[in-house]
Motif scaffolding. Sequence first.
Motif, PDB file in Angstrom:
ATOM      1  N   ARG A  32       0.861  -1.188   0.000  1.00  0.00           N
ATOM      2  CA  ARG A  32       0.000   0.000   0.000  1.00  0.00           C
ATOM      3  C   ARG A  32       0.887   1.224   0.000  1.00  0.00           C
ATOM      4  O   ARG A  32       1.662   1.457   0.938  1.00  0.00           O
ATOM      5  CB  ARG A  32      -0.935   0.009   1.209  1.00  0.00           C
ATOM      6  CG  ARG A  32      -2.020  -1.022   1.140  1.00  0.00           C
ATOM      7  CD  ARG A  32      -3.188  -0.713   2.077  1.00  0.00           C
ATOM      8  NE  ARG A  32      -2.763  -0.466   3.441  1.00  0.00           N
ATOM      9  CZ  ARG A  32      -2.552  -1.410   4.349  1.00  0.00           C
ATOM     10  NH1 ARG A  32      -2.697  -2.688   4.019  1.00  0.00           N
ATOM     11  NH2 ARG A  32      -2.190  -1.098   5.575  1.00  0.00           N
ATOM     12  N   SER A  84       1.702  -2.828 -12.083  1.00  0.00           N
ATOM     13  CA  SER A  84       0.775  -3.452 -13.043  1.00  0.00           C
ATOM     14  C   SER A  84       1.528  -4.239 -14.100  1.00  0.00           C
ATOM     15  O   SER A  84       1.124  -5.356 -14.474  1.00  0.00           O
ATOM     16  CB  SER A  84      -0.082  -2.377 -13.717  1.00  0.00           C
ATOM     17  OG  SER A  84      -0.910  -1.715 -12.797  1.00  0.00           O
ATOM     18  N   ASP A 113      -2.373  -6.681  -9.292  1.00  0.00           N
ATOM     19  CA  ASP A 113      -3.674  -6.025  -9.353  1.00  0.00           C
ATOM     20  C   ASP A 113      -3.592  -4.751  -8.530  1.00  0.00           C
ATOM     21  O   ASP A 113      -3.224  -4.792  -7.350  1.00  0.00           O
ATOM     22  CB  ASP A 113      -4.757  -6.942  -8.781  1.00  0.00           C
ATOM     23  CG  ASP A 113      -4.942  -8.207  -9.597  1.00  0.00           C
ATOM     24  OD1 ASP A 113      -4.873  -8.122 -10.842  1.00  0.00           O
ATOM     25  OD2 ASP A 113      -5.135  -9.281  -8.994  1.00  0.00           O
ATOM     26  N   SER A 130      -5.499  -1.281  -7.071  1.00  0.00           N
ATOM     27  CA  SER A 130      -6.805  -0.683  -6.797  1.00  0.00           C
ATOM     28  C   SER A 130      -6.636   0.551  -5.915  1.00  0.00           C
ATOM     29  O   SER A 130      -5.744   0.594  -5.062  1.00  0.00           O
ATOM     30  CB  SER A 130      -7.732  -1.694  -6.116  1.00  0.00           C
ATOM     31  OG  SER A 130      -7.148  -2.154  -4.916  1.00  0.00           O
ATOM     32  N   SER A 137      -7.679   3.404  -3.010  1.00  0.00           N
ATOM     33  CA  SER A 137      -8.446   3.786  -1.831  1.00  0.00           C
ATOM     34  C   SER A 137      -8.265   5.287  -1.675  1.00  0.00           C
ATOM     35  O   SER A 137      -7.530   5.908  -2.458  1.00  0.00           O
ATOM     36  CB  SER A 137      -7.955   3.038  -0.581  1.00  0.00           C
ATOM     37  OG  SER A 137      -8.144   1.643  -0.717  1.00  0.00           O
ATOM     38  N   ASN A 153     -12.801   6.261   3.180  1.00  0.00           N
ATOM     39  CA  ASN A 153     -13.373   5.093   2.511  1.00  0.00           C
ATOM     40  C   ASN A 153     -14.690   4.614   3.112  1.00  0.00           C
ATOM     41  O   ASN A 153     -15.380   3.805   2.493  1.00  0.00           O
ATOM     42  CB  ASN A 153     -12.356   3.945   2.539  1.00  0.00           C
ATOM     43  CG  ASN A 153     -11.057   4.309   1.847  1.00  0.00           C
ATOM     44  OD1 ASN A 153     -11.048   4.645   0.674  1.00  0.00           O
ATOM     45  ND2 ASN A 153      -9.954   4.257   2.584  1.00  0.00           N
ATOM     46  N   TYR A 193      -2.872   3.720  -3.207  1.00  0.00           N
ATOM     47  CA  TYR A 193      -3.106   2.504  -3.971  1.00  0.00           C
ATOM     48  C   TYR A 193      -2.618   1.248  -3.251  1.00  0.00           C
ATOM     49  O   TYR A 193      -1.635   1.276  -2.512  1.00  0.00           O
ATOM     50  CB  TYR A 193      -2.412   2.599  -5.340  1.00  0.00           C
ATOM     51  CG  TYR A 193      -2.982   3.696  -6.195  1.00  0.00           C
ATOM     52  CD1 TYR A 193      -4.072   3.458  -7.032  1.00  0.00           C
ATOM     53  CD2 TYR A 193      -2.457   4.986  -6.141  1.00  0.00           C
ATOM     54  CE1 TYR A 193      -4.608   4.472  -7.809  1.00  0.00           C
ATOM     55  CE2 TYR A 193      -2.993   6.005  -6.906  1.00  0.00           C
ATOM     56  CZ  TYR A 193      -4.068   5.747  -7.734  1.00  0.00           C
ATOM     57  OH  TYR A 193      -4.610   6.749  -8.494  1.00  0.00           O
ATOM     58  N   THR A 194      -3.343   0.159  -3.505  1.00  0.00           N
ATOM     59  CA  THR A 194      -2.935  -1.162  -3.060  1.00  0.00           C
ATOM     60  C   THR A 194      -2.556  -1.975  -4.290  1.00  0.00           C
ATOM     61  O   THR A 194      -3.307  -2.021  -5.270  1.00  0.00           O
ATOM     62  CB  THR A 194      -4.058  -1.880  -2.306  1.00  0.00           C
ATOM     63  OG1 THR A 194      -4.397  -1.135  -1.136  1.00  0.00           O
ATOM     64  CG2 THR A 194      -3.640  -3.279  -1.900  1.00  0.00           C
TER      65      THR A 194
END
Length: 339
Positions: free
Chosen positions: A128, A140, A145, A147, A149, A292, A311-312
């Motif tokens: 993270r 990436s 992956d 995603s 937050s 969140n 980001y995670t």
Amino acid sequence: MTITIREADDDALDEWNAYVERSEHATPFHRREALSHLARTANAELRPLVGYKGQEPVGIFPLFETTTGRFRMVYSPPPHLEVYCLGPALLNFEKLKQRKAERRHREFIDGCLDWVDAELAPDYVDVRTVDGYSDLRPFSWNGFDVSPSYTYVLDLTADDLLMQFSRDARSNVRDCDEECTIREAGVEGIEAVIGQVQDRHEAQGKEYRIDPAFATELFHRLPDGRVRPYVCERDGRILGGIVALEGDDTVYRWQGGAKPDVDFPINDLLDWHIMQEAESRGRSRYDLVGANLPRLCRYKSKFGPEPVPYYTAQRKTTRMRAVTGVYRRLPAPLKVFSE
């Protein structure tokens, strides 16, 4: 000249905090003393990576290695310790043109992940990043992956900061006539604030895995002023508080702010006090730590902050994906038992 990745030896660890202080991505948790505390608490092996171009450091990447049964996991930060972001921190990128900066960044991340695969061969990697680290493409491109937050960040240098607040928030901090005192309270404050948060989570049936001893140890390990426990008290009794963390430019609303059983806006007063104190010390950002959960956003958004992404990045082996797929299909009581 390619970038070389090394696990920090004693000499490099002696320089680690100097690297932290030179990186715009680093937080108080990136410091060497905080990392060792996290590793011991999480029962993890700290793997502090440094990237060099020749003799010049270009980035640091603290990683934590753990094992559960037959599975090896790598985290940054370790889970369940109320550390929301960590990940890589870049150095000496400020004067590079975009093309060269992107190439160096990719080489650094590629090198770190190659080191992880060769030395650790983990089944699961979870990273993270901090809010200022926004280019996750190298992850990436390595099969992660990614995603987003969100957190809320308030610009403390705004011309009239109070006017960014909602009407009720302005009224709360301007017109409150309660005879209370807000102060920094050291270990006493940490014990009171973290204790309140523990009680709040327990009453809601929610998990909260840190305790006053964890935060107190962090207070003692980090340099003075990095952990600031603020309390609001009346008639000598602590009613509530917030434990803030202070970086070079950002103050983090780390723990606390539990809803107290009082009839005046104690948390509004605490937040406003912390903002004013931070601005007076030359800090320019107040991170409200998390945007969140809708019920928390209703409170935090009234100060007029900007939602900012972090980001995670996660990667799992095939067998880890199979196990997590089975886990997700378990009934809730069995999930709790299996943890």
